[in-house]
Design an enzyme around this catalytic site. Structure first.
Site, PDB file in Angstrom:
ATOM      1  N   GLU A   1       0.836  -1.195   0.000  1.00  0.00           N
ATOM      2  CA  GLU A   1       0.000   0.000   0.000  1.00  0.00           C
ATOM      3  C   GLU A   1       0.875   1.250   0.000  1.00  0.00           C
ATOM      4  O   GLU A   1       1.748   1.388   0.860  1.00  0.00           O
ATOM      5  CB  GLU A   1      -0.902   0.042   1.233  1.00  0.00           C
ATOM      6  N   CYS A   2       0.650   2.126  -0.929  1.00  0.00           N
ATOM      7  CA  CYS A   2       1.244   3.458  -0.963  1.00  0.00           C
ATOM      8  C   CYS A   2       2.773   3.400  -0.910  1.00  0.00           C
ATOM      9  O   CYS A   2       3.420   3.184  -1.927  1.00  0.00           O
ATOM     10  CB  CYS A   2       0.661   4.324   0.150  1.00  0.00           C
ATOM     11  N   ALA A   3       3.381   3.557   0.252  1.00  0.00           N
ATOM     12  CA  ALA A   3       4.838   3.469   0.341  1.00  0.00           C
ATOM     13  C   ALA A   3       5.336   2.136  -0.181  1.00  0.00           C
ATOM     14  O   ALA A   3       6.373   2.059  -0.856  1.00  0.00           O
ATOM     15  CB  ALA A   3       5.288   3.668   1.784  1.00  0.00           C
TER      16      ALA A   3
ATOM     17  N   SER B   1      -0.926  -0.872  -4.590  1.00  0.00           N
ATOM     18  CA  SER B   1      -1.849   0.224  -4.855  1.00  0.00           C
ATOM     19  C   SER B   1      -1.568   1.380  -3.912  1.00  0.00           C
ATOM     20  O   SER B   1      -0.983   1.212  -2.837  1.00  0.00           O
ATOM     21  CB  SER B   1      -3.284  -0.272  -4.640  1.00  0.00           C
TER      22      SER B   1
END
Length: 497
Positions: free
Chosen positions: A383-385, A475
């Site tokens: 997720e993200c990072a 994502s």
């Protein structure tokens, strides 16, 4: 039934001092020997880290948008089990919630769902008698929200305090504390808010201690505790259980759709990144430790990224993985040159890889290990990072190269709740699964989606996003697995294959 003494710390707006007061209250009461549970309204990951330091227990989020109002009381009861007091830090202004959706996900909604009295923190730096009108407005806007008292922040002098108290005497809302302007605690911030606890270590411990000292000196702790104990029981709200949640979802064989949250006014293992140990502290919060990682029990091991670069995770995620049969083992991509022995799957949450890009890039052995595991088809959830870490590069520096995408910092802040549907069958969700989540970043990834996108976004605009390839699901979307416990079960089952 929820019957833990509790307070909600709210404010008219952001920047009023909620974090200082809420964290200070947690530290002050914990210092008295009380078992205190810290909670944060909304999706924010950073404030719960400070709550963890103040209480010695995992900081937990209460987000009615992502999890639905029906889970707020059970999640609260789960986090507050065995505690003498729970302190809930609000988000933004008291009545601010999800954009365009009324009170949904607001502090006021959470206070009503928990039947908890609200302590309003008011920045009094530029007012005197007007404070009474402001407090009256907040107290009368929704009669189902009980404003039990006010803490005045940034008060300039004894004379200023006297004027404020005199004005509030007419409002009927008691003053439960006064914090002076000259005594503000410095908590460093940057592009996405406060600097996370795991990056500050000793400084963070000192800041939390200072918050506790300020609140202890300026607030009527006995009156605040009495107010917390006046909260009535919440009938019919049993504590959420990861084991029950995973078990109840077993027949679904994977992630399940999240019911649309009600919009009624007035309705109802091993160290994880948001535990003191996962944040890099001993239980006393005084030093960094890696003890226990190498000797984690055998079994189906799932490695969860932690350390200063990857601090964004909800405590319930690791609890759900463990309940589904996994042994959760943390690893630090800044320090560890290999994944834990026997790793069958990897979870890489959010954080600040852009701050640590040189160090992450320099750890070539671990980058290669992650790429090899992903290339083998093993489950990897990012997720993200984590998405940025799996890409080819970040600000021109080599990353894991699992995804054919490049990331860079941006001037534009991407922030907000999202409605999403899974567009590709993955280790986390079956095609068509509906989820609610949030985005929180100041980076750009090119391309933003792969040939098999992870999600189709429906709010605020329609677009595709993320990557699904082999066992990888990556994502920008942050999700809360308590809303769909089949997510954890599905991931663990795929790790067994």
């Amino acid at each position: 039934m929820v019957n833990v003494p509790r307070l909600v710390v709210a404010a008219p707006s952001s920047g009023s001092g909620k974090t200082t007061v809420a964290t200070g209250l947690m530290a002050a009461f914990a210092g008295r020997g009380l078992a205190v549970s810290g909670h944060k309204v909304g999706p924010d990951y950073i404030d719960p880290g400070y709550h963890t330091l103040a209480t010695g227990r995992p900081g937990r989020n209460l987000d009615a948008y992502m999890c639905g109002p029906e889970l707020i009381a059970p999640l609260f009861a789960h986090g507050a089990q065995g505690c003498d007091l729970a302190v809930v830090e609000g988000v933004m202004g008291l009545y601010d919630g999800a954009s365009g959706q009324g009170e949904l996900a607001s502090t006021a909604q959470v206070a009503k769902l928990l039947r908890a009295p609200v302590v309003l923190v008011v920045d009094a730096s530029s007012q005197s008698r007007s404070v009474a009108a402001l407090v009256h407005g907040f107290a009368s806007w929704d009669t189902q929200v009980r404003i039990g008292g006010v803490i005045l922040n940034k008060v300039g002098s004894d004379r200023h305090e006297a004027l404020l108290r005199e004005a509030l005497d007419e409002s009927g809302v008691p003053v439960l504390g006064v914090l002076r302007r000259a005594e503000q605690v410095a908590v460093p911030s940057r592009h996405l808010g406060l600097v996370p606890v795991a990056e500050r270590r000793g400084d963070a411990v000192a800041a939390v201690a200072a918050m506790g000292d300020r609140v202890r000196a300026g607030c009527d702790l006995e009156a605040l505790l009495a107010l917390a104990r006046s909260a009535p029981p919440v009938p019919g709200a049993g504590a959420w259980s990861a084991e029950e949640a995973v078990g109840s979802d077993a027949a679904c064989g994977g992630a399940v759709p999240l019911p649309a949250p009600s919009r009624n006014r007035g309705s109802a293992p091993d160290p994880a990144p948001q535990t003191p140990e996962g944040l890099g502290f001993t239980p006393e919060g005084l030093g960094f430790t890696r003890e226990g990682v190498e000797s984690a029990p055998e079994g189906l091991r799932i490695a969860v990224a932690s350390g200063p670069a990857f601090t964004f995770s909800y405590a319930e995620h690791s609890e759900l993985l463990a309940a589904a049969g996994a042994t959760v083992v943390p690893f630090d991509p800044l320090r560890d040159e290999a994944l834990p022995d026997g790793t069958r799957g990897v979870v890489i949450g959010g954080g600040f890889p852009e701050v640590y890009a040189p160090e992450l890039s320099a750890n070539e052995p671990l980058r290669k290990a992650v790429a090899e595991l992903a290339g083998s088809g093993a489950p990897v959830a990012a997720e993200c990072a984590g998405l940025l870490y799996l890409g080819r590069s970040l600000d021109g520096l080599p990353m894991c190269g699992v995804l054919d995408a490049e990331a860079r910092m941006s001037e534009r802040l991407t922030l907000g709740y999202r409605d999403a549907v899974a567009l590709s069958d993955s280790v986390l969700a079956a095609t068509g699964t509906r989820m609610r989540g949030h985005e929180f970043h100041r980076t750009v990834l090119e391309p933003g989606a792969g040939d098999a996108p992870a999600w189709g976004m429906h709010q605020p605009e329609r677009r595709v996003e993320g990557f699904v390839q082999q066992g990888v699901h990556a994502s920008y979307l942050h999700t809360h697995w308590a809303s769909a416990p089949g997510t954890a079960r599905r991931f663990v089952e795929r790790c067994k294959e």
